[in-house]
Each structure stands twice: as C-alpha cells, then as structure tokens.
Design an enzyme around this catalytic site. Sequence first.
Site, PDB file in Angstrom:
ATOM      1  N   ASN A  71      10.212  -1.895  -0.069  1.00  0.00           N
ATOM      2  CA  ASN A  71      11.242  -1.622  -1.083  1.00  0.00           C
ATOM      3  C   ASN A  71      11.224  -0.162  -1.546  1.00  0.00           C
ATOM      4  OD1 ASN A  71       8.981  -1.435  -2.692  1.00  0.00           O
ATOM      5  ND2 ASN A  71       9.514  -3.117  -4.077  1.00  0.00           N
TER       6      ASN A  71
ATOM      7  N   GLU B 129       7.511   0.914  -8.452  1.00  0.00           N
ATOM      8  CA  GLU B 129       8.553   0.038  -7.916  1.00  0.00           C
ATOM      9  C   GLU B 129       9.932   0.647  -8.175  1.00  0.00           C
ATOM     10  OE1 GLU B 129       7.541  -2.192  -6.013  1.00  0.00           O
ATOM     11  OE2 GLU B 129       6.210  -3.695  -6.897  1.00  0.00           O
TER      12      GLU B 129
ATOM     13  N   HIS C 114       8.542   1.565  -2.566  1.00  0.00           N
ATOM     14  CA  HIS C 114       7.555   1.998  -3.565  1.00  0.00           C
ATOM     15  C   HIS C 114       6.525   2.933  -2.941  1.00  0.00           C
ATOM     16  CE1 HIS C 114       4.901  -1.851  -2.869  1.00  0.00           C
ATOM     17  NE2 HIS C 114       4.339  -0.854  -2.252  1.00  0.00           N
TER      18      HIS C 114
ATOM     19  N   ASP D 284      -3.869   3.550  -7.301  1.00  0.00           N
ATOM     20  CA  ASP D 284      -3.549   2.405  -8.161  1.00  0.00           C
ATOM     21  C   ASP D 284      -4.660   1.365  -8.195  1.00  0.00           C
ATOM     22  OD1 ASP D 284      -3.053   1.778  -5.481  1.00  0.00           O
ATOM     23  OD2 ASP D 284      -0.890   1.663  -5.750  1.00  0.00           O
TER      24      ASP D 284
HETATM   25  C1  F6R Z   1      -1.611   1.176  -2.000  1.00  0.00           C
HETATM   26  C2  F6R Z   1      -0.270   1.517  -2.445  1.00  0.00           C
HETATM   27  C3  F6R Z   1       0.954   0.939  -1.837  1.00  0.00           C
HETATM   28  C4  F6R Z   1       0.867   0.687  -0.330  1.00  0.00           C
HETATM   29  C5  F6R Z   1       2.134   0.004   0.165  1.00  0.00           C
HETATM   30  C6  F6R Z   1       2.072  -0.314   1.648  1.00  0.00           C
HETATM   31  O1  F6R Z   1      -2.596   1.847  -2.750  1.00  0.00           O
HETATM   32  O2  F6R Z   1      -0.168   2.256  -3.362  1.00  0.00           O
HETATM   33  O3  F6R Z   1       2.034   1.808  -2.093  1.00  0.00           O
HETATM   34  O4  F6R Z   1       0.676   1.895   0.328  1.00  0.00           O
HETATM   35  O5  F6R Z   1       2.341  -1.182  -0.544  1.00  0.00           O
HETATM   36  O6  F6R Z   1       1.084  -1.281   1.863  1.00  0.00           O
HETATM   37  P1  F6R Z   1       0.641  -1.713   3.341  1.00  0.00           P
HETATM   38  O7  F6R Z   1      -0.054  -0.521   3.922  1.00  0.00           O
HETATM   39  O8  F6R Z   1      -0.307  -2.862   3.131  1.00  0.00           O
HETATM   40  O9  F6R Z   1       1.873  -2.066   4.072  1.00  0.00           O
END
Ligand code: F6R
Length: 246
Positions: A136, A143, A138, A67
């Site tokens: 959540n 989301e 994702h 992303d």
């Molecule tokens: C990042 C991504 C997100 C993260 C998720 C967890 O490229 O796609 O899905 O993996 O938000 O983020 P952290 O590791 O910062 O808790």
Amino acid sequence: MKIIETNNYQEMSEKAAHFLIKKVQDNPAIILGMATGGTPEGMYRLLIDDHKNNHTSYQGVTTFNLDEYIGLPKDDANSYYSYMWKTLFDHIDINDEHVHLPNGLATNIEEECKNYERLIKQYGGIDVQVLGIGENGHIGFNEPGTAFDSHTHVIELTDSTREANSRYFSNIYEVPKEAITMGIHTIMQAKEIVLLASGERKAEALNQLLHAEISEAFPASILQKHSNVTIIADRDALKHISHVTV
Ligand code: F6R
C-alpha cells in the site's frame, strides 16, 4: 533516483549486501537506519557471512530501526527487537549500546517518540537508511494518509498491513494494532536511502513510487523528492518499469 535491477531475490540480496558493506568499510562509524520484514532477510544473512569470512567490523556502527510494534515485550518472538538480534545483531560484532529501536512498551509512548527523534538528531542523523515498501506504499509503518512532515509517531496499522504481517503470528488477531514508526520527515532527513523490493506483489507499489503524483495517499511517492535514493529490486518487482538505469 538510481535503480538497480536484479534477476531474482538472491541477487537483490547480494547487491544490497555489497552496497551496505562498502558503506560500512568506507565509514566505520556510520549511522545506519534498519528495516525489518521478509525483504532484507537475505541481505542480513550475507552481511553475517561477510562478517565471518572477511571480518567487516560493526564495532563503530550505530543503528536506528524504523519501527517497533506497540505492546510486544522485547523478548517476544515477533518484536522487531527480537527480529534484529536473531537476524543480524547476534551474529556480528556490533556494540549493543549502539543499537536503537523504539520501545513499544514505554509507559509514556509520546515521550518515547520524542526521545527517539532527539537521539537520531544527537547522533547527527542517519547516513544510510534501508527501506522496504508495503504493497500500500507504506515506508516504515507510515500508512497511507500519514503527514509528510511527521516525525517519530504512533501509527494505527491498516488491516492490509496486519494481514500481510500475520504470516509471522499464529493468527491476525495477535498482530498488534499499533506501532511506533519513524515519520516520513525523519526518513527523508536520511542522507542516503536504499530501498529493497522483490517479487511481483511489490510491482504496483514500485510503479507508483516512481510515477504517481507525490501524495500522502501513497507515502513512498515522497521519495521522488529525495536527492539520494537507490532502489535495488528484482525483475518481478520492476515489471512495470520500462527504463531502468543501472
Ligand atoms: C519494516 C518496515 C516495513 C516493511 C514493509 C515490507 O521495518 O518498516 O515498511 O519494509 O512492510 O515488508 P516485507 O519486506 O515483509 O514485504
């Protein structure tokens, strides 16, 4: 699903790094799906150490990131493009033409999404996709409520995701409201998935990933249907999971 439990974040990072290094050594032309965020940082540090000490080469490796924020220039300190170069690519021998992230400043974002999806297909799909998980549920930036048949698309970030990611910005208002993300379908097409999680704040998400009914309301639950998923997580993140198979 295979679950590898570790004692702490450092050990999670070590196991994840070993896992990826082995994949790269077994297939030097591997197509890797990359994640950003706090969770994989330790793993990326260890990939760099290994590259320096053991000379694992990334010259033949191709990467596709999950992303990118919409509206941030590549050289913005908070773009995922900057994150990947700072955190990993600048320190290994990857060929910059083999590195792919969605362009969050494309003039035609819809076209950008289609091209990204097309490019992944042209390369024959992702061999190993690295994932983190949002509290959540994702995966990527898909989301809750994202369609399971979604391809690379634009997503409006939830307030909770923007809040979680505001730690990297000076305040929440600077966190972009939208991002481009691989879709759930795109992620599920990866031949293999490795999901990393650390800390108690991910415990409920892992519990739901493994035990909730498969539903678009909790995107990561779809991983129950993938035939080759390894979860590498520390004890705190797995505190609700009683039977861990190592
Ligand atoms: C990042 C991504 C997100 C993260 C998720 C967890 O490229 O796609 O899905 O993996 O938000 O983020 P952290 O590791 O910062 O808790």
